[in-house]
Design a protein around this motif. Structure first.
Motif, PDB file in Angstrom:
ATOM      1  N   LYS A 167      -6.202   1.682  11.722  1.00 39.88           N
ATOM      2  CA  LYS A 167      -5.799   0.299  11.459  1.00 39.88           C
ATOM      3  C   LYS A 167      -4.314   0.214  11.131  1.00 39.88           C
ATOM      4  CE  LYS A 167     -10.222  -1.675  10.103  1.00 39.88           C
ATOM      5  NZ  LYS A 167     -10.996  -2.295   9.035  1.00 39.88           N
ATOM      6  N   LYS A 168      -3.764   1.217  10.451  1.00 39.97           N
ATOM      7  CA  LYS A 168      -2.343   1.215  10.116  1.00 39.97           C
ATOM      8  C   LYS A 168      -1.470   1.410  11.347  1.00 39.97           C
ATOM      9  CE  LYS A 168      -1.951   2.409   5.329  1.00 39.97           C
ATOM     10  NZ  LYS A 168      -1.166   1.247   4.970  1.00 39.97           N
ATOM     11  N   ILE A 169      -1.867   2.357  12.219  1.00 43.75           N
ATOM     12  CA  ILE A 169      -1.026   2.624  13.379  1.00 43.75           C
ATOM     13  C   ILE A 169      -1.282   1.624  14.496  1.00 43.75           C
ATOM     14  CG2 ILE A 169      -0.644   5.051  12.853  1.00 43.75           C
ATOM     15  CD1 ILE A 169      -2.779   5.783  14.849  1.00 43.75           C
ATOM     16  N   ASP A 170      -2.476   1.038  14.524  1.00 44.82           N
ATOM     17  CA  ASP A 170      -2.827  -0.059  15.426  1.00 44.82           C
ATOM     18  C   ASP A 170      -2.371   0.150  16.875  1.00 44.82           C
ATOM     19  OD1 ASP A 170      -3.993  -2.508  16.028  1.00 44.82           O
ATOM     20  OD2 ASP A 170      -2.130  -3.602  15.645  1.00 44.82           O
ATOM     21  N   PRO A 171      -2.790   1.260  17.503  1.00 42.28           N
ATOM     22  CA  PRO A 171      -2.350   1.504  18.881  1.00 42.28           C
ATOM     23  C   PRO A 171      -3.070   0.610  19.883  1.00 42.28           C
ATOM     24  CG  PRO A 171      -3.928   3.159  18.252  1.00 42.28           C
ATOM     25  CD  PRO A 171      -3.679   2.315  17.028  1.00 42.28           C
ATOM     26  N   GLU A 172      -2.396   0.357  20.995  1.00 43.28           N
ATOM     27  CA  GLU A 172      -2.999  -0.352  22.111  1.00 43.28           C
ATOM     28  C   GLU A 172      -3.801   0.616  22.976  1.00 43.28           C
ATOM     29  OE1 GLU A 172      -1.151  -3.292  25.253  1.00 43.28           O
ATOM     30  OE2 GLU A 172       0.255  -2.965  23.588  1.00 43.28           O
ATOM     31  N   TYR A 173      -3.279   1.850  23.061  1.00 45.29           N
ATOM     32  CA  TYR A 173      -3.886   2.890  23.888  1.00 45.29           C
ATOM     33  C   TYR A 173      -3.998   4.178  23.083  1.00 45.29           C
ATOM     34  CZ  TYR A 173      -2.017  -0.342  27.356  1.00 45.29           C
ATOM     35  OH  TYR A 173      -1.708  -1.470  28.060  1.00 45.29           O
ATOM     36  N   ASN A 187       3.297   1.584  13.213  1.00 43.02           N
ATOM     37  CA  ASN A 187       2.705   0.776  14.271  1.00 43.02           C
ATOM     38  C   ASN A 187       3.204   1.289  15.622  1.00 43.02           C
ATOM     39  OD1 ASN A 187       2.855  -1.810  16.141  1.00 43.02           O
ATOM     40  ND2 ASN A 187       1.171  -2.029  14.706  1.00 43.02           N
ATOM     41  N   VAL A 188       2.259   1.758  16.464  1.00 40.53           N
ATOM     42  CA  VAL A 188       2.619   2.337  17.752  1.00 40.53           C
ATOM     43  C   VAL A 188       1.846   1.657  18.880  1.00 40.53           C
ATOM     44  CG1 VAL A 188       3.132   4.588  16.725  1.00 40.53           C
ATOM     45  CG2 VAL A 188       0.860   4.155  17.650  1.00 40.53           C
ATOM     46  N   ASP A 189       2.352   1.803  20.091  1.00 40.89           N
ATOM     47  CA  ASP A 189       1.659   1.280  21.266  1.00 40.89           C
ATOM     48  C   ASP A 189       0.698   2.316  21.840  1.00 40.89           C
ATOM     49  OD1 ASP A 189       3.038  -1.227  21.301  1.00 40.89           O
ATOM     50  OD2 ASP A 189       4.772  -0.187  22.122  1.00 40.89           O
ATOM     51  N   VAL A 190       1.165   3.582  21.900  1.00 48.32           N
ATOM     52  CA  VAL A 190       0.367   4.667  22.465  1.00 48.32           C
ATOM     53  C   VAL A 190       0.236   5.759  21.412  1.00 48.32           C
ATOM     54  CG1 VAL A 190       0.189   6.392  24.302  1.00 48.32           C
ATOM     55  CG2 VAL A 190       1.233   4.168  24.785  1.00 48.32           C
ATOM     56  N   ASP A 239       0.851  -1.174   0.000  1.00 49.91           N
ATOM     57  CA  ASP A 239       0.000   0.000   0.000  1.00 49.91           C
ATOM     58  C   ASP A 239       0.895   1.235   0.000  1.00 49.91           C
ATOM     59  OD1 ASP A 239      -1.593   2.193   0.777  1.00 49.91           O
ATOM     60  OD2 ASP A 239      -2.968   0.877   1.807  1.00 49.91           O
ATOM     61  N   ASN A 240       0.619   2.140  -0.890  1.00 49.47           N
ATOM     62  CA  ASN A 240       1.451   3.321  -1.027  1.00 49.47           C
ATOM     63  C   ASN A 240       0.625   4.573  -0.736  1.00 49.47           C
ATOM     64  OD1 ASN A 240       3.933   4.454  -1.466  1.00 49.47           O
ATOM     65  ND2 ASN A 240       3.665   4.639  -3.663  1.00 49.47           N
ATOM     66  N   SER A 241      -0.107   4.567   0.373  1.00 49.45           N
ATOM     67  CA  SER A 241      -0.962   5.691   0.732  1.00 49.45           C
ATOM     68  C   SER A 241      -0.129   6.901   1.135  1.00 49.45           C
ATOM     69  CB  SER A 241      -1.889   5.305   1.887  1.00 49.45           C
ATOM     70  OG  SER A 241      -1.137   5.187   3.087  1.00 49.45           O
ATOM     71  N   LYS A 242      -0.785   8.047   1.244  1.00 53.09           N
ATOM     72  CA  LYS A 242      -0.107   9.260   1.683  1.00 53.09           C
ATOM     73  C   LYS A 242       0.477   9.079   3.073  1.00 53.09           C
ATOM     74  CE  LYS A 242      -2.585  12.660  -1.021  1.00 53.09           C
ATOM     75  NZ  LYS A 242      -3.369  13.897  -0.985  1.00 53.09           N
ATOM     76  N   LEU A 243      -0.241   8.367   3.938  1.00 58.42           N
ATOM     77  CA  LEU A 243       0.244   8.113   5.289  1.00 58.42           C
ATOM     78  C   LEU A 243       1.531   7.293   5.244  1.00 58.42           C
ATOM     79  CD1 LEU A 243      -0.381   8.527   8.297  1.00 58.42           C
ATOM     80  CD2 LEU A 243      -1.720   6.432   8.229  1.00 58.42           C
ATOM     81  N   ASP A 244       1.560   6.259   4.411  1.00 58.18           N
ATOM     82  CA  ASP A 244       2.762   5.440   4.260  1.00 58.18           C
ATOM     83  C   ASP A 244       3.916   6.270   3.705  1.00 58.18           C
ATOM     84  OD1 ASP A 244       1.754   2.857   5.091  1.00 58.18           O
ATOM     85  OD2 ASP A 244       0.649   2.800   3.209  1.00 58.18           O
ATOM     86  N   GLN A 245       3.619   7.095   2.712  1.00 57.84           N
ATOM     87  CA  GLN A 245       4.653   7.928   2.096  1.00 57.84           C
ATOM     88  C   GLN A 245       5.235   8.911   3.108  1.00 57.84           C
ATOM     89  OE1 GLN A 245       2.981   9.784  -1.387  1.00 57.84           O
ATOM     90  NE2 GLN A 245       2.366   7.826  -2.268  1.00 57.84           N
TER      91      GLN A 245
END
Length: 101
Positions: free
Chosen positions: A37-43, A17-20, A1-7
């Motif tokens: 969904k991309k950053i997939d935080p726990e908190y 991918n972050v925890d917080v 995936d080459n989205s703006k967020l990824d770029q």
């Protein structure tokens, strides 16, 4: 995936991918489900005041959908996040004067 967020992340040299995750702009900004969904935080931490209705229920639903725990300053007071590199601890209603560095 080459989205703006990824770029943008690649340009900055950061891992998405972050925890917080600190919700932007006191919770009154929007974060898409795709981004969550991309950053997939726990908190998710929202530094907002007691008169704030942010984030809106739609975005709270996104947080719930990804399974993250939501902490909001308006109902949790000062929020302290610490880590020993293997475990994250989150305390609410912390008095700043009582915490020692």
């Amino acid at each position: 995936d080459n989205s703006k967020l990824d770029q943008h992340a690649k340009k900055l040299g950061v891992n998405l991918n972050v925890d917080v995750f600190k919700y932007p702009h006191h919770g009154n900004s929007s974060v898409s489900l795709k981004a969550f969904k991309k950053i997939d935080p726990e908190y998710v931490i929202v530094p907002n005041h007691r008169f704030s209705s942010h984030p809106k229920s739609k975005y709270k639903g996104y947080i719930k959908q990804i399974g993250a725990k939501l902490y909001q300053q308006y109902n949790g007071g000062n929020i302290l996040v610490t880590s020993d590199k293997s475990k994250i601890t989150i305390k609410t209603k912390v008095n700043a004067k009582d915490y020692k560095w």
